[in-house]
Design a protein around this motif. Structure first.
Motif, PDB file in Angstrom:
ATOM      1  N   ILE A  72       0.846  -1.203   0.000  1.00 39.30           N
ATOM      2  CA  ILE A  72       0.000   0.000   0.000  1.00 39.30           C
ATOM      3  C   ILE A  72       0.873   1.242   0.000  1.00 39.30           C
ATOM      4  N   PHE A  73       1.893   1.249   0.847  1.00 38.03           N
ATOM      5  CA  PHE A  73       2.794   2.393   0.959  1.00 38.03           C
ATOM      6  C   PHE A  73       3.484   2.684  -0.375  1.00 38.03           C
ATOM      7  N   LYS A 105      -7.010   7.776   4.679  1.00 42.16           N
ATOM      8  CA  LYS A 105      -8.313   8.331   5.050  1.00 42.16           C
ATOM      9  C   LYS A 105      -9.329   8.183   3.915  1.00 42.16           C
ATOM     10  N   ILE A 106      -8.909   8.375   2.681  1.00 39.19           N
ATOM     11  CA  ILE A 106      -9.809   8.235   1.531  1.00 39.19           C
ATOM     12  C   ILE A 106     -10.213   6.772   1.326  1.00 39.19           C
ATOM     13  N   HIS A 107      -9.260   5.869   1.482  1.00 43.27           N
ATOM     14  CA  HIS A 107      -9.501   4.451   1.208  1.00 43.27           C
ATOM     15  C   HIS A 107      -9.745   3.637   2.484  1.00 43.27           C
ATOM     16  N   TRP A 108     -10.102   4.322   3.563  1.00 48.13           N
ATOM     17  CA  TRP A 108     -10.238   3.655   4.843  1.00 48.13           C
ATOM     18  C   TRP A 108     -11.219   2.486   4.801  1.00 48.13           C
ATOM     19  N   TYR A 112     -10.064  -1.152   5.836  1.00 50.87           N
ATOM     20  CA  TYR A 112     -10.693  -1.772   7.002  1.00 50.87           C
ATOM     21  C   TYR A 112     -11.268  -3.141   6.650  1.00 50.87           C
ATOM     22  N   GLN A 113     -11.969  -3.227   5.526  1.00 53.00           N
ATOM     23  CA  GLN A 113     -12.544  -4.512   5.113  1.00 53.00           C
ATOM     24  C   GLN A 113     -11.447  -5.547   4.857  1.00 53.00           C
ATOM     25  N   GLU A 114     -10.374  -5.116   4.242  1.00 57.82           N
ATOM     26  CA  GLU A 114      -9.256  -6.024   3.979  1.00 57.82           C
ATOM     27  C   GLU A 114      -8.628  -6.506   5.284  1.00 57.82           C
TER      28      GLU A 114
END
Length: 124
Positions: A72-73, A105-108, A112-114
């Motif tokens: 992700i980073f 924050k946009i893809h939270w 979270y689901q992942e």
């Protein structure tokens, strides 16, 4: 025996090895030929950019595997390099911190689901 909620969930892994890999990545992409600038910014890079995602996930009560956190980073930084206005960066740690924080924050909801599904898989 009383078990507190925070003791039941694992903390986000903050490995020295992962932090070193991400710092090397940032140095390669943003500090090529500027070792003095990298040394000067090192503390803020660690705090605002490298360790921030793990602290954010800890606060939210979820974890991701270190490899996924790294992916992700790296993907976020590479996308920012491709689409961002990198010619006008005034202070690299602040810009990178904003990039990482806004991505999380946009893809939270997706993150979270992942994390939630990864935890369920690990538990079962």
């Amino acid at each position: 025996m009383i078990v507190h909620f925070n003791q039941m969930r694992p903390n986000q892994i903050k490995s020295d090895e992962l932090a070193a890999e991400l710092m090397d990545f940032v140095q390669t992409k943003f500090y090529e030929g500027d070792p003095a600038g990298f040394s000067k910014d090192r503390r803020r890079l660690l705090q605002w950019v490298i360790l921030w995602p793990a602290e954010f996930l800890d606060e939210k009560g979820v974890t991701l595997p270190p490899d996924r956190l790294k992916q992700i980073f790296v993907d976020t930084i590479l996308l920012a390099l491709q689409q961002g206005n990198t010619g006008n960066i005034k202070y690299r740690p602040a810009w990178l911190g904003r990039v990482i924080q806004s991505h999380f924050k946009i893809h939270w909801d997706d993150i979270y689901q992942e994390a939630k599904s990864a935890r369920l898989l690990a538990e079962h």
